[in-house]
Scaffold this motif. Structure first.
Motif, mmCIF file in Angstrom:
data_model
loop_
_atom_site.group_PDB
_atom_site.id
_atom_site.type_symbol
_atom_site.label_atom_id
_atom_site.label_comp_id
_atom_site.label_asym_id
_atom_site.label_seq_id
_atom_site.Cartn_x
_atom_site.Cartn_y
_atom_site.Cartn_z
ATOM 1 N N ALA A 1 -6.036 -12.145 -2.979
ATOM 2 C CA ALA A 1 -6.640 -11.377 -3.808
ATOM 3 C C ALA A 1 -6.589 -10.210 -4.174
ATOM 4 O O ALA A 1 -6.406 -9.307 -3.841
ATOM 5 N N LEU A 2 -6.553 -10.229 -5.515
ATOM 6 C CA LEU A 2 -6.000 -8.521 -6.533
ATOM 7 C C LEU A 2 -7.202 -7.431 -6.667
ATOM 8 O O LEU A 2 -7.719 -6.675 -6.740
ATOM 9 N N TYR A 3 -7.807 -8.676 -7.926
ATOM 10 C CA TYR A 3 -9.120 -8.658 -8.840
ATOM 11 C C TYR A 3 -9.788 -9.227 -8.646
ATOM 12 O O TYR A 3 -9.775 -10.599 -8.531
ATOM 13 N N SER A 4 -11.398 -9.775 -8.800
ATOM 14 C CA SER A 4 -12.921 -10.237 -9.124
ATOM 15 C C SER A 4 -13.399 -10.104 -9.628
ATOM 16 O O SER A 4 -13.405 -8.392 -9.769
ATOM 17 N N ALA A 5 -14.231 -10.682 -11.064
ATOM 18 C CA ALA A 5 -15.249 -9.980 -11.441
ATOM 19 C C ALA A 5 -16.413 -10.005 -11.056
ATOM 20 O O ALA A 5 -16.449 -11.500 -10.966
ATOM 21 N N VAL A 6 -17.620 -9.733 -11.453
ATOM 22 C CA VAL A 6 -18.955 -9.740 -10.994
ATOM 23 C C VAL A 6 -19.532 -10.537 -12.763
ATOM 24 O O VAL A 6 -19.626 -9.365 -13.732
ATOM 25 N N ALA A 52 -14.132 -15.548 -11.073
ATOM 26 C CA ALA A 52 -13.180 -15.040 -11.963
ATOM 27 C C ALA A 52 -11.987 -13.930 -10.579
ATOM 28 O O ALA A 52 -12.383 -12.312 -10.525
ATOM 29 N N SER A 53 -11.581 -14.491 -9.861
ATOM 30 C CA SER A 53 -10.471 -14.194 -9.039
ATOM 31 C C SER A 53 -9.432 -13.952 -9.770
ATOM 32 O O SER A 53 -8.587 -14.849 -10.024
ATOM 33 N N VAL A 54 -8.205 -12.957 -9.584
ATOM 34 C CA VAL A 54 -6.546 -12.550 -9.946
ATOM 35 C C VAL A 54 -5.878 -12.449 -9.045
ATOM 36 O O VAL A 54 -6.789 -11.152 -7.470
ATOM 37 N N GLY A 55 -4.796 -12.942 -8.691
ATOM 38 C CA GLY A 55 -4.396 -12.978 -7.302
ATOM 39 C C GLY A 55 -3.117 -12.966 -6.888
ATOM 40 O O GLY A 55 -2.899 -13.163 -8.228
ATOM 41 N N ARG A 56 -2.532 -13.574 -6.484
ATOM 42 C CA ARG A 56 -0.679 -13.543 -7.037
ATOM 43 C C ARG A 56 -0.632 -14.377 -4.668
ATOM 44 O O ARG A 56 -1.636 -13.966 -4.128
ATOM 45 N N VAL A 57 0.127 -15.406 -5.600
ATOM 46 C CA VAL A 57 0.455 -16.003 -5.134
ATOM 47 C C VAL A 57 1.443 -16.003 -4.372
ATOM 48 O O VAL A 57 1.988 -15.217 -3.719
ATOM 49 N N ALA A 58 0.593 -16.027 -2.649
ATOM 50 C CA ALA A 58 1.912 -16.000 -0.938
ATOM 51 C C ALA A 58 1.817 -16.811 -0.125
ATOM 52 O O ALA A 58 2.405 -16.055 1.171
ATOM 53 N N GLY A 59 1.521 -17.676 -0.692
ATOM 54 C CA GLY A 59 2.845 -18.556 -0.279
ATOM 55 C C GLY A 59 2.457 -19.864 -0.554
ATOM 56 O O GLY A 59 1.510 -20.404 -1.747
ATOM 57 N N GLY A 60 2.936 -21.527 -0.459
ATOM 58 C CA GLY A 60 2.572 -22.678 -1.051
ATOM 59 C C GLY A 60 3.433 -23.225 -2.119
ATOM 60 O O GLY A 60 4.912 -23.253 -1.289
ATOM 61 N N ASP A 61 2.619 -23.944 -2.624
ATOM 62 C CA ASP A 61 3.503 -25.130 -2.741
ATOM 63 C C ASP A 61 3.777 -24.956 -4.191
ATOM 64 O O ASP A 61 2.251 -25.554 -4.879
ATOM 65 N N GLY A 62 4.863 -25.209 -5.153
ATOM 66 C CA GLY A 62 4.732 -25.307 -6.779
ATOM 67 C C GLY A 62 4.763 -23.790 -7.709
ATOM 68 O O GLY A 62 4.969 -24.426 -8.906
ATOM 69 N N LEU A 63 4.799 -22.540 -6.493
ATOM 70 C CA LEU A 63 4.481 -21.844 -7.950
ATOM 71 C C LEU A 63 5.258 -20.904 -6.899
ATOM 72 O O LEU A 63 5.027 -20.426 -5.678
ATOM 73 N N THR A 108 -23.390 -1.671 -17.309
ATOM 74 C CA THR A 108 -22.564 -1.836 -16.882
ATOM 75 C C THR A 108 -22.114 -3.611 -17.862
ATOM 76 O O THR A 108 -23.021 -3.945 -18.240
ATOM 77 N N LEU A 109 -20.802 -3.689 -17.905
ATOM 78 C CA LEU A 109 -20.527 -4.458 -18.842
ATOM 79 C C LEU A 109 -19.627 -5.671 -18.229
ATOM 80 O O LEU A 109 -20.116 -6.924 -16.632
ATOM 81 N N CYS A 110 -18.845 -5.474 -17.755
ATOM 82 C CA CYS A 110 -17.514 -6.434 -16.269
ATOM 83 C C CYS A 110 -17.159 -4.795 -14.757
ATOM 84 O O CYS A 110 -17.110 -4.196 -15.387
ATOM 85 N N HIS A 111 -18.331 -5.549 -14.500
ATOM 86 C CA HIS A 111 -17.696 -4.660 -12.987
ATOM 87 C C HIS A 111 -16.446 -5.565 -12.294
ATOM 88 O O HIS A 111 -16.414 -6.633 -11.888
ATOM 89 N N ARG A 112 -15.759 -4.995 -11.430
ATOM 90 C CA ARG A 112 -14.503 -5.263 -11.421
ATOM 91 C C ARG A 112 -14.753 -5.007 -9.719
ATOM 92 O O ARG A 112 -15.047 -3.668 -9.588
ATOM 93 N N ILE A 113 -13.941 -6.150 -8.958
ATOM 94 C CA ILE A 113 -13.787 -5.761 -7.761
ATOM 95 C C ILE A 113 -12.111 -5.786 -7.187
ATOM 96 O O ILE A 113 -11.245 -6.495 -7.423
ATOM 97 N N ARG A 114 -12.187 -4.751 -6.686
ATOM 98 C CA ARG A 114 -10.694 -4.174 -5.915
ATOM 99 C C ARG A 114 -10.505 -4.673 -4.572
ATOM 100 O O ARG A 114 -11.383 -3.817 -4.085
ATOM 101 N N TYR A 115 -9.429 -5.361 -4.620
ATOM 102 C CA TYR A 115 -9.339 -5.730 -3.334
ATOM 103 C C TYR A 115 -8.064 -5.253 -2.400
ATOM 104 O O TYR A 115 -7.320 -4.363 -2.601
ATOM 105 N N PRO A 116 -7.833 -4.824 -0.784
ATOM 106 C CA PRO A 116 -7.254 -4.226 0.192
ATOM 107 C C PRO A 116 -6.241 -4.897 -0.435
ATOM 108 O O PRO A 116 -5.517 -6.564 -0.254
ATOM 109 N N ASP A 117 -4.954 -3.697 -0.264
ATOM 110 C CA ASP A 117 -3.705 -3.974 -0.204
ATOM 111 C C ASP A 117 -2.978 -5.257 1.106
ATOM 112 O O ASP A 117 -3.772 -4.613 2.137
#
Length: 332
Positions: free
Chosen positions: A42-47, A86-97, A323-332
């Motif tokens: 995960a990179l970000y998510s939203a509430v 509402a999760s946004v991330g980057r592919v870290a492994g697996g099959d297809g992407l 508050t409208l969209c509150h974004r959550i930031r995940y650690p690197d």
């Protein structure tokens, strides 16, 4: 294709709501992704402030426990439950992407997770990961505009300038090129409306009546206001979810003589006008593509690190009208 997870990658942290106004972050161990699965970091998510506040305080009616379950939810209402979509991330492994591909997934708030490859939608280059957290609300708004196509009119308004209301008004203006008024008592919405090309009407009186109204305030007063603003044979698209609260309306007034229609819109089913040509995945992918406008960044009004989510949810549930969209930031 399987990928071996290192020891650190096997450990994930997730946010759980207790259903009584409290929550916590729990640690869990991930399994290896199987064929046709991805590991996403995960990179970000939203509430989703409205729905998640109801979940957080335990306001989901028992009759809706199954219908309101989100994809990849764990636990059951009223709680403890791992909830979010509402999760946004980057592919870290697996099959297809390809590894490193930025993706949107309807997943709860969690640092990393394993999902089927077809549950992850790659982001177009025109949509940043930071803005992509708006995708779930944009999908709800897109479905609402599809639901309203049969009642399309030049006299348009939105009652309730929260995330869903503003995105719905934005899409109605973008698709149809019509002027859209927004009624909301929070004065800071005026600047947001201006950035999105919408007209802000505040909470005061308004001389015009409207033939198509989107109600998204999640309040009885807002729905009553929609009835007051409705023109002859107008349609009110009801987007609010009230949870365990009852709503009383003055249907003995002009409702019948004005031949008004109140039509429910809910993202759980694709709008009938598009049901043959679009499944949920296609609708979500289209919603993500519609986030290509930098003006939409005005909807992100706050951000915090993942570790702060329990106390942030408590604050959002207690009010936080600005508050409208509150974004959550995940650690690197």
């Amino acid at each position: 294709m399987k990928s071996d997870l290192g020891r650190n990658m096997r450990v994930a942290r997730a946010f759980w709501s207790h259903g009584n106004g409290q929550g916590e972050i729990r640690e869990e161990t991930l399994r290896e992704p199987a064929d046709g699965e991805l590991l996403v970091e995960a990179l970000y998510s939203a509430v989703s402030k409205g729905t998640e506040s109801l979940v957080f305080r335990g306001g989901v009616p028992r009759s809706e426990w199954d219908r309101m379950a989100c994809p990849f939810q764990e636990g059951r209402f009223p709680g403890p439950v791992k909830y979010g979509y509402a999760s946004v991330g980057r592919v870290a492994g697996g099959d297809g992407l390809k590894k490193g591909t930025p993706v949107f997934v309807l997943y709860p708030h969690q640092t990393r997770y394993v999902v089927p490859t077809d549950a992850a939608i790659p982001l177009p280059k025109t949509v940043s990961p930071e803005r992509a957290v708006l995708a779930a609300n944009m999908e709800t708004a897109l479905n609402a505009v599809w639901d309203a196509e049969a009642a399309r009119a030049k006299e348009l308004c939105v009652i309730g300038g929260g995330m869903v209301g503003l995105l719905t008004g934005y899409l109605a203006r973008r698709f149809w090129g019509e002027e859209v008024w927004v009624f909301d008592p929070v004065e800071s919405r005026s600047a947001v409306c201006e950035a999105l090309g919408l007209r802000y009407a505040g909470a005061g009186g308004h001389p015009e009546k409207f033939s198509l109204l989107f109600h998204a305030s999640a309040t009885e007063a807002g729905l009553r206001r929609a009835l007051d603003l409705a023109a002859f044979e107008a349609t009110i698209i009801e987007l609010s979810w009230y949870g365990d609260r009852e709503v009383s309306l003055p249907l003995g007034g002009a409702f019948h003589s004005q031949r008004l229609t109140i039509q429910a819109s809910q993202v759980g089913a694709v709008a009938p006008s598009r049901r043959q040509g679009a499944r949920h995945r296609e609708r979500l992918a289209e919603a993500i593509g519609l986030l290509d406008d930098p003006a939409l960044d005005v909807l992100i009004t706050g951000e915090c690190p993942f570790e702060d989510l329990p106390k942030v949810m408590a604050k959002l549930t207690s009010g936080a009208p600005e508050t409208l969209c509150h974004r959550i930031r995940y650690p690197d």
